[in-house]
Structures are given as C-alpha cells and as structure tokens.
Write a protein that holds these residues in place. Structure first.
Motif, PDB file in Angstrom:
ATOM      1  N   THR A 250      78.214  68.166  86.604  1.00 15.33           N
ATOM      2  CA  THR A 250      77.190  67.881  87.620  1.00 15.33           C
ATOM      3  C   THR A 250      75.837  68.506  87.281  1.00 15.33           C
ATOM      4  O   THR A 250      74.857  68.238  87.971  1.00 15.33           O
TER       5      THR A 250
ATOM      6  N   SER B 190      74.925  65.253  84.407  1.00 19.45           N
ATOM      7  CA  SER B 190      75.196  63.844  84.673  1.00 19.45           C
ATOM      8  C   SER B 190      73.997  63.181  85.341  1.00 19.45           C
ATOM      9  O   SER B 190      73.427  63.708  86.298  1.00 19.45           O
ATOM     10  N   VAL B 191      73.632  62.005  84.843  1.00 19.73           N
ATOM     11  CA  VAL B 191      72.502  61.265  85.405  1.00 19.73           C
ATOM     12  C   VAL B 191      72.832  60.728  86.789  1.00 19.73           C
ATOM     13  O   VAL B 191      71.997  60.748  87.695  1.00 19.73           O
ATOM     14  N   SER B 192      74.063  60.255  86.998  1.00 24.24           N
ATOM     15  CA  SER B 192      74.421  59.665  88.286  1.00 24.24           C
ATOM     16  C   SER B 192      75.078  60.645  89.257  1.00 24.24           C
ATOM     17  O   SER B 192      75.182  60.363  90.442  1.00 24.24           O
ATOM     18  N   ASP B 193      75.496  61.794  88.748  1.00 21.68           N
ATOM     19  CA  ASP B 193      76.202  62.762  89.586  1.00 21.68           C
ATOM     20  C   ASP B 193      75.562  64.152  89.502  1.00 21.68           C
ATOM     21  O   ASP B 193      76.244  65.163  89.408  1.00 21.68           O
ATOM     22  N   CYS B 194      74.223  64.212  89.561  1.00 16.32           N
ATOM     23  CA  CYS B 194      73.524  65.490  89.440  1.00 16.32           C
ATOM     24  C   CYS B 194      73.695  66.311  90.718  1.00 16.32           C
ATOM     25  O   CYS B 194      73.367  65.863  91.800  1.00 16.32           O
TER      26      CYS B 194
ATOM     27  N   THR C 120      75.451  61.897  94.002  1.00 14.88           N
ATOM     28  CA  THR C 120      74.233  62.336  94.687  1.00 14.88           C
ATOM     29  C   THR C 120      72.973  61.747  94.079  1.00 14.88           C
ATOM     30  O   THR C 120      72.057  61.381  94.812  1.00 14.88           O
ATOM     31  N   CYS C 121      72.899  61.620  92.762  1.00 14.54           N
ATOM     32  CA  CYS C 121      71.695  61.046  92.148  1.00 14.54           C
ATOM     33  C   CYS C 121      71.616  59.560  92.415  1.00 14.54           C
ATOM     34  O   CYS C 121      70.538  59.027  92.662  1.00 14.54           O
TER      35      CYS C 121
ATOM     36  N   ARG D 209      70.345  59.191  95.896  1.00 12.80           N
ATOM     37  CA  ARG D 209      68.909  59.495  95.965  1.00 12.80           C
ATOM     38  C   ARG D 209      68.092  58.326  95.431  1.00 12.80           C
ATOM     39  O   ARG D 209      67.062  57.980  95.996  1.00 12.80           O
ATOM     40  N   ALA D 210      68.541  57.738  94.311  1.00 17.12           N
ATOM     41  CA  ALA D 210      67.810  56.628  93.715  1.00 17.12           C
ATOM     42  C   ALA D 210      67.801  55.411  94.648  1.00 17.12           C
ATOM     43  O   ALA D 210      66.806  54.728  94.773  1.00 17.12           O
TER      44      ALA D 210
END
Length: 99
Positions: free
Chosen positions: A79, A82-86, A91-92, A95-96
């Motif tokens: 975490t 990770s780009v998608s699970d920051c 979470t990412c 947010r996006a």
C-alpha cells in the motif's frame, strides 16, 4: 498391505506424516501448515498466518494489505507503492473516481 497398521482419524484431524505411531497428529482446523488438509499451508507473504475452522487467515505486516481477500496468496499489495491501492485497498481508485 496385509498386516500393516491403519488408522482412522476423528473428524478435523489427520495423519499427515503417515506415521501411525504418533496417530492423528494434525488438527486440520488450527494448524497453519495443514489448514483444511495435509500439506495445505497458509501463506506467509508479507504477514503472519493462522488457521481457524480449517480456513487460512492472515494478519498483514505494516504497509501491506490483502486486497483480493484471498488468504492463500497472502498480503499481496504494497500500500506504500501501489498505484490503485495507495494507503489501503482501493483508496487511490476511489479518490480518482471522485475527481
């Protein structure tokens, strides 16, 4: 095999080492190395494994998560990178989508 000892284990127990001298030595409901069946070890990838009711569980190390909810592959997500699970699972991506 004639004359060979055989063993019948109680439910939830197994003779995983095939040694009748020590009986049904494994509790398949709690043994993380034989969780649910002989040789069915729970993952230790980035976490601490356990077995409850014959199902693998994992407690993730700091900075890792089990985002696919599959204890057999451990805490597969970093975490911190990770780009998608920051910071946490999804979470990412959330947010996006909110932007």
């Amino acid at each position: 095999v004639s004359g060979a000892c055989r063993i019948t284990c109680n439910a939830g127990f197994a003779d995983c080492n095939n040694n009748t001298a020590d009986g049904c030595e494994v509790n398949l409901n709690t043994d993380a190395a034989n969780c649910g069946g002989c040789g069915m070890g729970c993952s230790t990838v980035n976490g601490t494994r356990s077995c409850a009711s014959g199902a693998c569980r994992i407690t993730c190390n700091t900075g890792f998560a089990n985002c696919d909810n599959d204890a057999t592959d451990g805490c597969e997500t970093n975490t911190n990178t990770s780009v998608s699970d920051c910071g946490g699972c999804g979470t990412c991506a959330a947010r996006a989508a909110a932007r």
